[in-house]
Design an enzyme around this catalytic site. Structure first.
Site, PDB file in Angstrom:
ATOM      1  N   ARG A  34      16.997  57.587  64.872  1.00 52.91           N
ATOM      2  CA  ARG A  34      17.014  56.760  66.064  1.00 52.91           C
ATOM      3  C   ARG A  34      17.946  57.330  67.140  1.00 52.91           C
ATOM      4  NH1 ARG A  34      17.511  55.102  69.947  1.00 52.91           N
ATOM      5  NH2 ARG A  34      17.354  53.103  70.973  1.00 52.91           N
ATOM      6  N   TYR A  35      19.004  58.035  66.691  1.00 56.70           N
ATOM      7  CA  TYR A  35      20.025  58.572  67.601  1.00 56.70           C
ATOM      8  C   TYR A  35      19.941  60.096  67.611  1.00 56.70           C
ATOM      9  CZ  TYR A  35      22.105  53.889  67.191  1.00 56.70           C
ATOM     10  OH  TYR A  35      22.334  52.541  67.211  1.00 56.70           O
ATOM     11  N   LYS A  54      22.500  50.255  68.453  1.00 55.20           N
ATOM     12  CA  LYS A  54      23.694  49.411  68.547  1.00 55.20           C
ATOM     13  C   LYS A  54      24.234  49.382  69.974  1.00 55.20           C
ATOM     14  CE  LYS A  54      24.996  50.559  63.836  1.00 55.20           C
ATOM     15  NZ  LYS A  54      23.913  51.556  63.633  1.00 55.20           N
ATOM     16  N   ASP A  85      21.084  40.322  62.795  1.00 50.06           N
ATOM     17  CA  ASP A  85      19.779  40.753  63.301  1.00 50.06           C
ATOM     18  C   ASP A  85      18.776  39.600  63.246  1.00 50.06           C
ATOM     19  OD1 ASP A  85      20.494  43.385  63.899  1.00 50.06           O
ATOM     20  OD2 ASP A  85      20.244  43.990  61.806  1.00 50.06           O
ATOM     21  N   ARG A  98      16.939  44.451  56.143  1.00 49.95           N
ATOM     22  CA  ARG A  98      15.842  45.250  55.599  1.00 49.95           C
ATOM     23  C   ARG A  98      15.118  44.484  54.492  1.00 49.95           C
ATOM     24  NH1 ARG A  98      19.408  49.756  55.643  1.00 49.95           N
ATOM     25  NH2 ARG A  98      19.367  49.798  57.915  1.00 49.95           N
ATOM     26  N   CYS A 135      19.909  46.647  45.398  1.00 54.64           N
ATOM     27  CA  CYS A 135      21.331  46.378  45.610  1.00 54.64           C
ATOM     28  C   CYS A 135      21.875  45.683  44.373  1.00 54.64           C
ATOM     29  CB  CYS A 135      21.541  45.467  46.814  1.00 54.64           C
ATOM     30  SG  CYS A 135      21.107  46.235  48.389  1.00 54.64           S
ATOM     31  N   CYS A 158      21.960  39.968  49.905  1.00 51.18           N
ATOM     32  CA  CYS A 158      22.454  39.148  51.014  1.00 51.18           C
ATOM     33  C   CYS A 158      21.253  38.433  51.624  1.00 51.18           C
ATOM     34  CB  CYS A 158      23.099  40.020  52.077  1.00 51.18           C
ATOM     35  SG  CYS A 158      24.324  41.188  51.453  1.00 51.18           S
ATOM     36  N   ASP A 166      22.378  45.024  67.577  1.00 51.60           N
ATOM     37  CA  ASP A 166      21.333  46.032  67.449  1.00 51.60           C
ATOM     38  C   ASP A 166      20.187  45.553  68.329  1.00 51.60           C
ATOM     39  OD1 ASP A 166      20.280  48.438  66.190  1.00 51.60           O
ATOM     40  OD2 ASP A 166      21.601  47.909  64.521  1.00 51.60           O
ATOM     41  N   ARG A 199      22.232  61.920  64.497  1.00 52.42           N
ATOM     42  CA  ARG A 199      22.457  61.362  63.167  1.00 52.42           C
ATOM     43  C   ARG A 199      21.236  60.600  62.657  1.00 52.42           C
ATOM     44  NH1 ARG A 199      24.740  58.854  67.242  1.00 52.42           N
ATOM     45  NH2 ARG A 199      25.262  56.654  67.287  1.00 52.42           N
ATOM     46  N   CYS A 248      19.590  39.848  54.868  1.00 56.51           N
ATOM     47  CA  CYS A 248      19.353  41.301  54.825  1.00 56.51           C
ATOM     48  C   CYS A 248      18.421  41.748  55.948  1.00 56.51           C
ATOM     49  CB  CYS A 248      18.754  41.705  53.483  1.00 56.51           C
ATOM     50  SG  CYS A 248      18.392  43.471  53.388  1.00 56.51           S
TER      51      CYS A 248
HETATM   52  C1  LIG Z   1      23.787  52.174  62.556  1.00 61.86           C
HETATM   53  C2  LIG Z   1      22.898  53.321  62.546  1.00 61.86           C
HETATM   54  C3  LIG Z   1      23.413  54.629  62.559  1.00 61.86           C
HETATM   55  C4  LIG Z   1      24.884  54.918  62.604  1.00 61.86           C
HETATM   56  O1  LIG Z   1      25.443  54.509  63.819  1.00 61.86           O
HETATM   57  P1  LIG Z   1      27.000  54.698  64.115  1.00 61.86           P
HETATM   58  O2  LIG Z   1      27.240  54.016  65.418  1.00 61.86           O
HETATM   59  O3  LIG Z   1      27.245  56.186  64.162  1.00 61.86           O
HETATM   60  O4  LIG Z   1      27.751  54.074  62.989  1.00 61.86           O
HETATM   61  C5  LIG Z   1      22.505  55.664  62.561  1.00 61.86           C
HETATM   62  N1  LIG Z   1      21.170  55.451  62.547  1.00 61.86           N
HETATM   63  C6  LIG Z   1      20.661  54.214  62.554  1.00 61.86           C
HETATM   64  C7  LIG Z   1      19.180  54.039  62.575  1.00 61.86           C
HETATM   65  C8  LIG Z   1      21.506  53.104  62.537  1.00 61.86           C
HETATM   66  O5  LIG Z   1      20.988  51.867  62.530  1.00 61.86           O
END
Ligand SMILES: *Cc1c(COP(=O)(O)O)cnc(C)c1O
Length: 399
Positions: free
Chosen positions: A121-122, A346, A302, A143, A134, A138, A339, A125, A141
């Site tokens: 998504r980012y 986020k 969420d 997911r 798990c 929770c 989110d 990362r 959850c």
């Molecule tokens: C939360 C999340 C991350 C990590 O985000 P950080 O702000 O670096 O902690 C990476 N990918 C996805 C899809 C996420 O939901």
């Protein structure tokens, strides 16, 4: 709220609801998993259920399974249906109603999966969903569409495709292992995954998201810690919502992880009747620091289906940050985030300390409500610069 919930003392609750003969197995994480409370009959043995809970448990079998480790179950009040621990793990019939704003995949993860199980998504990362199981579930959850394995969708992580994707995508420098809970895997299996990731040169940073230190602190063995520390830099994000969760066992487990050089962060979720007050949040974050855990994120819950009874208005989260900032250690203050529904990622939400941004200055209020002005820098004039130069070059240091 129990009076002790705001007390900084760490308390062990074992064996609690279990008989004394459970104590010899208590520290064995396999025994904890085998003896999870996961049926109505198990619950009835130990709690006085309300009708809403009884109906909720029956419903859970087709949406998100119920399972609670004995360790975590012991934190529940027998007679209080509003117990903050109970609300997190015992289903209620309200889960059967989807509010109009709710969704099955509130973070839009399914549409950001280049490979099944890998959410990209980012820019730099990825979120790697390595299991759908798990130690306990929770009720909120995010997911729940895949987690626990009883819902409509199933997680089918494509391991080889995911590793190949990561090898090819040199922009990915940060991998977050989540699920489900990766620490449910055996040491050996986890070691293999981490070794494979570590063989990819551009992956600098690895994180594990896990609630096992809270649900099943017995799993944090010296052997697990010794294995994890081979894969540094490795961080762990835990998930704790209420100060009662931080027992002596949890504190010691977190201490073992910290001693292995693993930086620890906490992710909390704002939950109605659980942690929707400044007092509870303050006790939680201060106790986390005592466990060497930095509060990292406070999430707005969420918009997951069937969660309206647990969600809070956004303004309450902002008020909590405002009640913490300045009033306690800066290290104790998490970033409040939402989110963005549907896949926005986020987004940080902060109390507004900026009163005005008129030209040339900013007007601010501090945590006590006092007003301050901070001016922009005044540019040095050509004449002053010239005079300073002249004086310095001529050896004169008088003002
Ligand atoms: C939360 C999340 C991350 C990590 O985000 P950080 O702000 O670096 O902690 C990476 N990918 C996805 C899809 C996420 O939901």
């Amino acid at each position: 709220m129990r009076p002790s919930d705001l007390d900084p003392a760490f308390i062990s609750h074992a064996p609690g609801y279990w008989s004394e003969d459970a104590t010899e197995n208590w520290d064995d994480h396999r025994w904890q998993l085998r003896n999870r409370v996961d049926s109505l009959a198990d619950l009835d043995l130990r709690l006085n259920l309300t009708d809403e809970e009884r109906a909720g448990v029956l419903l859970a079998g087709t949406k998100l399974a119920m399972a609670i480790t004995p360790h975590f179950f012991n934190l529940i009040d027998r007679d209080d249906p509003n117990c903050p621990i109970r609300r997190q793990v015992i289903p209620r019939i309200e889960e059967g109603w989807n509010a109009p704003e709710e969704m099955a995949d509130p973070c839009g993860e399914d549409s950001h999966m280049p490979v099944p199980g890998l959410v990209h998504r980012y820019p730099d990362r990825v979120l790697f969903l390595v299991t759908d199981r798990c130690a306990s579930y929770c009720r909120y959850c995010t997911r729940s569409r895949v987690v626990s394995g009883v819902g409509e969708q199933h997680l089918e992580t494509q391991w080889e495709m995911a590793f190949k994707y990561l090898e090819k995508h040199t922009e990915v420098r940060d991998v977050l292992l989540s699920g489900g809970d990766p620490l449910l895997f055996s040491d050996d299996k986890l070691d293999k995954i981490l070794t494979r990731l570590r063989a990819i040169p551009h992956i600098q940073f690895i994180r594990i998201g896990s609630r096992i230190p809270i649900f099943l602190p017995q799993r944090i063995t010296p052997e697990l810690c010794a294995m994890l520390k081979k894969h540094h830099p490795l961080f762990i994000s835990i998930h704790s919502n209420h100060p009662r969760e931080l027992t002596t066992e949890v504190r010691d487990a977190l201490g073992r992880l910290a001693d292995a050089g693993i930086p620890l962060g906490n992710q909390s979720v704002m939950l109605r009747g659980v942690n929707d007050s400044v007092e509870v949040q303050k006790a939680l974050v201060q106790k986390l620091l005592m466990c060497r855990v930095k509060p990292y994120y406070l999430y707005q819950c969420d918009l997951i289906n069937g969660s309206s009874h647990l969600r809070t208005p956004v303004a309450e989260g902002v008020a909590i940050i405002e009640g913490l900032r300045g009033h306690t250690t800066g290290y104790a203050i998490p970033q409040f985030v939402i989110d963005g529904p549907g896949g926005g990622g986020k987004i940080p939400i902060n109390p507004n300390y900026v009163v005005d941004t008129a030209s040339g200055k900013i007007t601010l209020r501090n945590f006590e409500g006092e007003i301050f002005e901070y001016p922009d820098p005044t540019p040095i004039s050509k004449e002053t610069l010239k005079a300073l130069n002249h004086r310095a070059l001529n050896g004169c240091h008088c003002p």
